[in-house]
Design an enzyme around this catalytic site. Structure first.
Site, PDB file in Angstrom:
ATOM      1  N   ASN A 226     -18.681 -53.620 -11.866  1.00 59.63           N
ATOM      2  CA  ASN A 226     -18.787 -52.205 -11.481  1.00 59.63           C
ATOM      3  C   ASN A 226     -19.277 -51.356 -12.652  1.00 59.63           C
ATOM      4  O   ASN A 226     -20.143 -50.495 -12.503  1.00 59.63           O
ATOM      5  CB  ASN A 226     -17.423 -51.664 -11.036  1.00 59.63           C
TER       6      ASN A 226
ATOM      7  N   VAL B 154     -12.543 -40.930   1.832  1.00 63.39           N
ATOM      8  CA  VAL B 154     -13.941 -40.595   1.559  1.00 63.39           C
ATOM      9  C   VAL B 154     -14.840 -41.583   2.291  1.00 63.39           C
ATOM     10  O   VAL B 154     -14.581 -42.783   2.310  1.00 63.39           O
ATOM     11  CB  VAL B 154     -14.255 -40.572   0.044  1.00 63.39           C
TER      12      VAL B 154
ATOM     13  N   ASP C 166     -13.256 -49.141 -17.588  1.00 63.47           N
ATOM     14  CA  ASP C 166     -12.954 -49.856 -16.343  1.00 63.47           C
ATOM     15  C   ASP C 166     -12.579 -51.302 -16.661  1.00 63.47           C
ATOM     16  O   ASP C 166     -13.083 -51.884 -17.627  1.00 63.47           O
ATOM     17  CB  ASP C 166     -14.167 -49.818 -15.401  1.00 63.47           C
TER      18      ASP C 166
ATOM     19  N   VAL D   3     -13.579 -47.443   6.132  1.00 60.08           N
ATOM     20  CA  VAL D   3     -13.721 -47.908   7.512  1.00 60.08           C
ATOM     21  C   VAL D   3     -15.180 -48.036   7.969  1.00 60.08           C
ATOM     22  O   VAL D   3     -15.513 -48.961   8.707  1.00 60.08           O
ATOM     23  CB  VAL D   3     -12.896 -46.999   8.463  1.00 60.08           C
TER      24      VAL D   3
ATOM     25  N   LYS E 106      -1.997 -39.672   0.779  1.00 63.02           N
ATOM     26  CA  LYS E 106      -0.964 -40.669   1.081  1.00 63.02           C
ATOM     27  C   LYS E 106       0.276 -40.499   0.195  1.00 63.02           C
ATOM     28  O   LYS E 106       1.301 -41.137   0.412  1.00 63.02           O
ATOM     29  CB  LYS E 106      -1.535 -42.084   0.937  1.00 63.02           C
TER      30      LYS E 106
END
Length: 430
Positions: A111, A240, A106, A247, A202
């Site tokens: 993270n 997810v 990463d 959201v 998408k």
């Protein structure tokens, strides 16, 4: 107050009952499951608030654990973007199946550090390697694969936020498209057996550069699969719940600040799945892939974002229009009212798991695609203002909306003006 006290009810039954309860002004509570009833004394303190997951309720996803175990156990597994929402859950679930080594790769050290500490605590026996680096750096990604020779690579590293990528399209191309290309090429070069790309709904008929970039990622792995011994597959799913920037966390922050909750359009709908559900299906799809497939996860029924906001307001004990409001802000750049999981031409083929389908990959001219990639890489590296147009020539299903086109033209005009001004300034000498 309404207490739902049917611990043996399936998630679907629970959802249907809660929908009825939701028509009242009562606060909702739910009794724990059967396991807690058997092992603990149930008191009022054991009642929990109803969650959004309860309202979305779907039957538990069944995964063929043995096929996943056979695929992962004793193998060296690498997860790019391993500190992100999907990547970190991949690492959690992979750790249970006893790989010979798990490599987390990463660019974001915070993270990576968080998931490293969690896995060390929960799986002290795990042979864990955590490496910092970018999939955009050819020598770094090749050096890692050359040293550790992973058997399986899960490629979850990507920029994913639609509005942010609309404003930084070259970064979407550099990271998503060429990060995938360089990682896929390294997998071929150093004998990776299977490469699993995490894709998105998408990518289907994209109206934004993030979706178009992910469609190009799918095209890249389809191309590699034809010429390499490595088996390349993609797994495509929708939103997810609870992922970074999704959201529900946004709504909760807005609610804590006193509101309003912002929804872009009253009719906007999305498919939702919990992160553990999506990842367990990704692992199963990866286990029975043969190479070249685009797996599509059954995301259940689509959900209106406005209904999600209303339910969250209700569940939190507020009254819509009295204690908490919803504000409609208009579709954001590149945003669709609804997402599609397949394009019509792809069709679908069933698998052994009725929640996983295989889309028939679209045919495309590989020579034209690869020459387009070369032009695109040069444009992105030179910070071209024309990168979206180049992408639309490579991805025929990508359509830039008229309002976004006008907005881009205005932004590019302003950038050109700023560029002229900055070039006119005298250079300071030492």
């Amino acid at each position: 107050e309404i207490i739902l006290a049917i611990p043996s009810a399936s998630p679907k039954v629970t959802r249907d009952i809660l929908k009825i309860c939701n028509q009242t002004t009562c606060k909702l509570k739910i009794l724990p499951g059967m396991y807690q009833l058997i092992t603990e004394d149930v008191s009022v303190s054991k009642l929990r608030d109803v969650s959004i997951e309860d309202l979305l309720g779907r039957d538990p996803i069944k995964v063929d654990l043995e096929s996943v175990r056979g695929f992962i156990e004793g193998k060296c597994i690498m997860v790019t973007g391993g500190g992100g929402s999907i990547g970190s859950e991949l690492c959690r679930q992979i750790a249970k199946y006893k790989p010979s080594r798990l490599i987390i790769f990463d660019i974001y050290e915070n993270n990576a550090y968080d998931i490293q500490q969690e896995l060390k605590l929960n799986h002290p026996e795990l042979n864990l390697t955590v490496l910092i680096g970018s999939v955009r750096n050819t020598s770094r990604i090749e050096s890692v694969m050359k040293t550790y020779r992973p058997d399986v690579v899960y490629h979850a590293a990507a920029h994913k936020h639609v509005p942010l990528m609309e404003d930084s399209p070259n970064e979407a191309i550099k990271n998503n498209v060429f990060g995938t290309y360089k990682t896929a090429r390294a997998a071929d070069k150093f004998g990776v057996k299977r490469f699993v790309l995490i894709s998105t709904d998408k990518a289907v008929n994209p109206t934004n550069i993030m979706g178009a970039s992910k469609r190009m990622c799918e095209m890249i792995i389809q191309t590699f699969n034809r010429y390499s011994k490595t088996e390349y597959v993609a797994v495509r799913f929708g939103n997810v719940l609870g992922s970074n920037g999704s959201v529900i966390p946004l709504f909760k922050r807005q609610m804590a600040a006193g509101g309003p909750l912002t929804v872009t359009h009253p009719d906007i709908i999305r498919y939702f799945m919990t992160i553990p559900e999506a990842v367990s299906l990704v692992l199963e799809a990866g286990a029975f892939a043969k190479g070249g497939e685009i797996f599509v996860l059954d995301m259940g029924e689509p959900v209106k974002i406005a209904d999600l906001a209303k339910n969250l307001i209700r569940l939190s004990g507020y009254t819509l229009g009295v204690d908490m409001d919803i504000k409609y802000t208009g579709l954001r750049p590149g945003e669709k009212l609804y997402e599609e999981l397949l394009v019509k031409e792809e069709g679908i083929q069933k698998t052994e798991n009725n929640l996983i389908y295989i889309g028939k990959p679209l045919e495309f001219n590989e020579v034209h695609f690869l020459s387009g990639l070369r032009e695109l890489e040069e444009a992105a590296m030179n910070e071209s203002l024309n990168v979206k147009q180049i992408v639309s020539e490579i991805v025929p299903t990508y359509h830039i909306r008229q309002e976004d086109l006008k907005r881009d033209e205005a932004v590019n005009k302003e950038l050109r003006e700023l560029g002229k001004i900055s070039h006119e300034k005298p250079v300071m000498e030492d």
